[in-house]
Enzyme design. Structure first.
Site, PDB file in Angstrom:
ATOM      1  CG  ASP A   1       5.116  -0.936   2.460  1.00  0.00           C
ATOM      2  OD1 ASP A   1       3.965  -0.740   2.885  1.00  0.00           O
ATOM      3  OD2 ASP A   1       5.638  -2.066   2.355  1.00  0.00           O
ATOM      4  CG  HIS A   2       0.591   4.344   4.468  1.00  0.00           C
ATOM      5  ND1 HIS A   2       0.936   4.775   5.728  1.00  0.00           N
ATOM      6  CD2 HIS A   2      -0.122   5.354   3.917  1.00  0.00           C
ATOM      7  CE1 HIS A   2       0.434   5.977   5.923  1.00  0.00           C
ATOM      8  NE2 HIS A   2      -0.199   6.359   4.843  1.00  0.00           N
ATOM      9  NE  ARG A   3       2.989  -3.575   3.509  1.00  0.00           N
ATOM     10  CZ  ARG A   3       3.364  -4.579   2.730  1.00  0.00           C
ATOM     11  NH1 ARG A   3       2.724  -5.732   2.780  1.00  0.00           N
ATOM     12  NH2 ARG A   3       4.368  -4.444   1.879  1.00  0.00           N
TER      13      ARG A   3
ATOM     14  N   PRO B   1       0.855  -1.191   0.000  1.00  0.00           N
ATOM     15  CG  PRO B   1       0.098  -1.007   2.179  1.00  0.00           C
ATOM     16  CD  PRO B   1       1.018  -1.791   1.318  1.00  0.00           C
TER      17      PRO B   1
END
Ligand SMILES: Cc1cc2nc3c(=O)[nH]c(=O)nc-3n(C[C@H](O)[C@H](O)[C@H](O)COP(=O)(O)OP(=O)(O)OC[C@H]3O[C@@H](n4cnc5c(N)ncnc54)[C@H](O)[C@@H]3O)c2cc1C
Length: 1002
Positions: free
Chosen positions: A476-478, A321
């Protein structure tokens, strides 16, 4: 009539709605005792034991191995009749709760869910439904407070809420019932149970047994195969040859397309469980091929392996994401500096990215399935290059964080040559930790790049435009959030736009200028060595450094021993330093403050009288209370605290000599030395000799004074000497201070020190450039003989002489030579990670020199712990702070202008006298000033310096401004309350901004 009890499928996680029976550990007819494990079941997380809470005999019908059973439904039975191997169908059965905490009648327990890894119990905050109320699967029935937040409790089954219901405020252990669900409103029980903090205590509340005409509904085992998702009813993959895999794992493997051969099993006896399958991480190719494919007309040719790899990686990137953040950067100065330094702009940008990353290490991490983060300290950046055939190749510049620009340029030249003809070795293009793609030379005005699994961020550099060069990070939003990336880009901008600060001298200067740490120290992570040690980590010394280190390690589950040669932890700070001196200072403050009451219009308070016995009683009470609290907390945290003297025998053995009993040894994987630094007494004739009589004291022994001396000679004008001088002056002592150097308070910022010295000289006699000849006599009648700058000799008659001549580590009895720990003078040599020359041994606090302050020691203790836990962490002296508890109090945070300039930072400062501050005028505390130091290029606040009453409180604002890298504009816009001394910070920022604006116009 005999009693039968159902063994029900326990709810072992919040997401668990059903479980699969993996094994039966007992056979029907077997005798079982309370606490026996009768079966194992597989949940959506792992294989777990099913324990019984009643003695008896196991009776069938038992759920089949491999059967999927709903939470709360029966797996088997316990009967009290020996030989009764199967209960008859329709026989009245009394169901038994999974735990003995709350007895209940037939109904599915709503258990306290485990909402975080660390949660072991929760507190019931509200009930959102009332007993008897209808509830639906997915309803929120309650809220509970965990160790993190207040969270909802969801139910997984329709029915009616029933008691016994845990009262609001009850503490319920994870997995234990809070209430029940029954299938008939008439069966709902509405009683409440207050569960005590011990929460295991059985409540004796009586619940009506199910009536005979309406037997409790006991769901019988279902034989249906497990449904792993609503969509998939995939048959399980076959058992791997010669290996065990749980049925559920085989089903998950079937759904995820994972091959079980060669997979490591983490279940009992190496059984492969679903979690192992989830961890199996399909390759990028598998991910790419498992996505639905859209048919495309035409005759396709086979991809080359390079094209395939790119295609797979790009498709696999769809699992990330991502989000984009862009900042415009002026690269002109960097381009010029790169040219001057004979390095390519690409290499210079990569180095700048690495320097900025030292402050934002997350940028270099990666998400690892499932739900893990790989924290990496090695900066191996992929940099996209066009190959001669027009394709894109991404060679990796390795170890950017520790290599000089020159070395990197050497690496880069070779890499580019090989990349252009696609002749890179796998190690030269595999596993970058971050990627840079520069398409500026192709004239694109803006673009984004795609990060692939294995990195958290990719940088896309477009062509220079009217507002600078767009640098866009796709993250990467994680792993990263918007603020992480925005702050990283702001620091990168600052680094690139001010290259002279780090480029001139190559990488060594670079790291120091930007991170404030020595360059040689960005070494790889040093985890605790593997081995069968008594303790993975031993900490030697229980002062602020050792204690904070041990606590952090214990907090993270590391078995740690802390040996301290005093009965209680706290070290010098608690027993001979910060705390007792501030207890004295507090009494002295009361006396000093009363002297000004008349100015404020209050008469009759200015004749305070010192009650020494009470001062001492109060001081000792604070010390012993805090010592006992600390020891209790340490033990509570499971630190193995030992009293004794520790010394090394060899690289992994520590000998401990306790106060009583025989010495013994323990083996350790890693060690942390936190043994402090005692007061140092120079070889002045009579100084060391009179320590024994008490005629001469140090900061270690001054606490034995029977009463404040009438006359006190102090040798040494550092912070400790000055604090003591003013305390005793306030207690009515006549003080003479002798200092060998030209100025006292050498460690304090120039202007602040001068102002404080001027104040001090109004109260006590200070002789600088003094030649101290001798301390002689006996307690109560000491003679301190010295010569002044002009060589004129004098003798000061006093009761006692305080040697405040500094502190010096003494490691002579630690046997450091046996473990390969090197010294730097008297102090232990460490890098910024607090790691000594022996990679598995760390040292923190006063024993490593530098700022000898309690919070410095504690910070370093946490840095050492962090590194031992495998996280890259460094101590940054440029963000440290300190308070001198003089009157007014002096204080510093970060850098002075002189220190900043020495580091190549173009620093500016503004100052405001306390005399113009409204609040200070009201309280008559107008002495002193506050100074703000900022980096002219970035506008960031890099230092704050104080001479003011209440510096010990005001300094917190400076700490946050410097630690948070706040800019002058941010502080100028902040709203400070009136009338408070905090207003000065806003004033100072506005003043400095205006000055910078005016000078910029010229
Ligand atoms: C008068 C005075 C006032 C001070 N005021 C302040 C202040 O206001 N603010 C501030 O920040 N700092 C202050 N300090 C400094 C502060 O006390 C020290 O910086 C701090 O205590 C250092 O912590 P440490 O953990 O490194 O060592 P220490 O606190 O010295 O702890 C070391 C511990 O290790 C034990 N030990 C030593 N060798 C061994 C061994 N071989 N085996 C087992 N145990 C061992 C010692 O007995 C001690 O308990 C003051 C100091 C003095 C003297």
């Amino acid at each position: 009539m005999s009693q039968h009890y159902a063994i029900t499928m326990p709810q072992l996680s919040d997401t668990m709605t059903e479980g699969v029976v993996v094994t039966w550990e007992k056979q029907p007819g077997d005798r079982v005792e309370r606490g026996d494990i009768v079966a194992t079941v597989e949940t959506d997380k792992a294989i777990m034991d099913v324990e019984v809470f009643k003695a008896g005999y196991l009776a069938g019908p038992l759920a089949d191995v491999g059967a999927t059973i709903a939470v709360g439904a029966a797996l088997g039975y316990i009967t009290d009749t020996a030989g009764d191997v199967a209960i008859a169908a329709g026989e009245v059965v009394e169901e038994k709760a999974q735990t003995e905490m709350i007895p209940h009648h037939a109904g599915t327990p709503i258990v306290m869910p485990q909402l975080s890894d660390t949660m072991t119990e929760g507190v019931v905050v509200t009930w959102e439904k009332q007993p008897g109320e209808a509830i639906k699967r997915g309803d929120i029935v309650a809220t509970v407070e965990t160790d993190k937040a207040i969270m909802d409790v969801e139910v997984f089954q329709d029915g009616f809420l029933s008691g016994p219901i845990a009262d609001v405020g009850s503490v319920v252990e994870v997995g234990h019932p809070m209430a029940f669900i029954v299938d008939d409103a008439a069966k709902a029980n509405d009683t409440g149970v207050t569960i005590s903090a011990e929460h295991k205590v059985k409540d004796t509340h009586k619940v009506a047994p199910p009536s005979a005409d309406k037997p409790a509904h006991i769901p019988m085992p279902k034989a249906a195969p497990a449904q792993i998702s609503a969509a998939g009813n995939v048959p399980p993959v076959p058992r791997p040859q010669g290996r065990q895999a749980s049925p559920y794992a085989r089903k998950v493997a079937a759904q995820l397309g994972v091959n079980l051969t060669g997979l490591a099993g983490s279940g009992p006896s190496g059984v492969i469980v679903a979690a192992d399958v989830a961890r199996a991480r399909p390759s990028m190719q598998e991910v790419a091929h498992s996505l639905p494919q859209v048919d495309v007309p035409g005759q396709g040719r086979a991809m080359t392996s390079m094209e395939k790899a790119v295609s797979h990686a790009m498709t696999a990137s769809l699992t990330l994401p991502t989000f984009d953040v862009t900042v415009n950067i002026d690269t002109a100065a960097l381009t010029a500096a790169a040219k001057a330094n004979k390095v390519s702009v690409t290499v210079a940008i990569a180095k700048a990215c690495s320097l900025a990353m030292a402050k934002f290490p997350r940028m270099n991490w990666a998400y690892q399935p499932v739900d893990k983060l790989v924290e990496r300290a090695n900066h191996d950046f992929g940099v996209a290059v066009m190959s001669n055939d027009g394709g894109l190749v991404v060679p990796i510049l390795h170890g950017i964080e520790k290599k000089s620009l020159e070395a990197l340029q050497g690496d880069w030249t070779g890499l580019v040559e090989r990349a252009r003809v696609r002749k890179l070795a796998p190690s030269e293009y595999a596993n970058p930790t971050f990627t840079i793609s520069n398409m500026g030379m192709l004239g694109v005005s803006h673009f984004t790049a795609i990060p692939t699994p294995g990195i958290a961020a990719i940088l896309a550099i477009a062509a220079n435009g009217p507002q600078g060069t767009p640098f866009t990070i796709t993250g990467d939003h994680r792993v990263l959030n918007g603020a992480d990336v925005a702050l990283y880009l702001a620091t990168l901008k600052q680094t690139i736009e001010a290259p002279d600060a780090w480029m001139a001298g190559g990488a060594t200067v670079a790291t120091e200028a930007v991170t404030g740490k020595a360059a040689t120290v960005s070494a790889p992570v040093s985890p605790i060595p593997e081995g069968n040690w008594d303790f993975p980590v031993v900490v030697v010394g229980g002062g602020p450094g050792g204690e904070d280190c041990a606590r952090d390690l214990a907090d993270h589950g590391v078995k740690v021993m802390m040996v301290n040669n005093e009965p209680f932890p706290g070290g010098e700070c608690l027993w001979r330093g910060c705390i007792p001196s501030k207890a004295w200072r507090a009494a002295a403050d009361v006396i000093r403050n009363r002297a000004h009451d008349a100015e404020m219009g209050v008469d009759g308070t200015n004749t305070p009288k010192l009650n020494w016995a009470q001062v001492e009683k109060h001081r000792r009470w604070v010390q012993t209370s805090r010592g006992e609290m600390a020891l209790k907390a340490d033990k509570g945290m499971k630190i193995d605290v030992r009293e004794g003297y520790g010394e090394f025998v060899d690289a992994h053995t520590l000998k401990i000599t306790p106060v009583e009993g025989e010495p013994y040894t323990v083996s350790f994987g890693a060690a942390v030395i936190a043994t402090g630094a005692p007061a140092f007494v120079p070889p002045i004739p009579g100084a060391r000799e009179n320590l024994a009589t008490g005629g001469v004291v140090t900061s270690d022994t001054i606490w034995n004074l029977a009463s404040p001396p009438k006359k006190l000679g102090i040798v040494g004008g550092g912070v400790i000497g000055v604090e003591m001088a003013q305390i005793f002056r306030d207690f009515g002592t006549e003080v003479l201070m002798l200092e060998r150097n030209e100025r006292i308070l050498a460690e304090i910022e120039d202007e602040i020190a001068k102002a404080l010295i001027a104040s001090l000289e109004k109260e006590i006699t200070v002789v600088t450039s003094a030649d101290i000849k001798e301390a002689s006599g006996k307690p109560g009648a000491m003679k301190l003989r010295y010569a002044n700058k002009e060589g004129v000799e004098s003798v000061f008659d006093c009761d006692v002489v305080l040697m405040a001549t500094g502190k010096r580590p003494d490691t002579s009895r630690l046997n450091l030579d046996k473990v390969g720990v090197e010294l730097d003078g008297a102090a232990i040599k460490v890098n910024a990670r607090c790691q000594t020359s022996a990679p598995h041994i760390y040292a923190v606090g006063d024993v490593i020199g530098g700022y000898m302050l309690a919070h410095t020691a504690a910070t370093q203790g946490r840095v050492a712990a962090d590194n031992l836990l495998g996280h890259a962490s460094e101590y940054n002296q440029d963000r440290d702070c300190g308070v001198t508890f003089s009157r007014p109090q002096a204080g510093f945070v970060g850098l002075s202008v002189a220190q900043a300039k020495a580091k190549g930072i173009d620093a500016v400062e503004a100052k405001m006298p306390m005399s113009i501050d409204a609040k200070a005028m009201i309280t008559g505390e107008t002495e002193g000033m506050i100074k703000l130091v900022a980096d002219k290029v970035t506008g960031r606040i890099i230092g704050v310096h104080y001479l003011a009453d209440h510096t010990d409180t005001l300094i917190g604002i400076g700490v946050m401004m410097v630690a948070g890298e706040m800019t002058l504009t941010q502080v100028a816009k902040a709203i400070f309350p009136h009338p408070t001394q905090t207003e000065l910070f806003g004033e100072l920022a506005r003043r400095l901004l205006n000055r910078l604006r005016r000078t910029a116009k010229k």
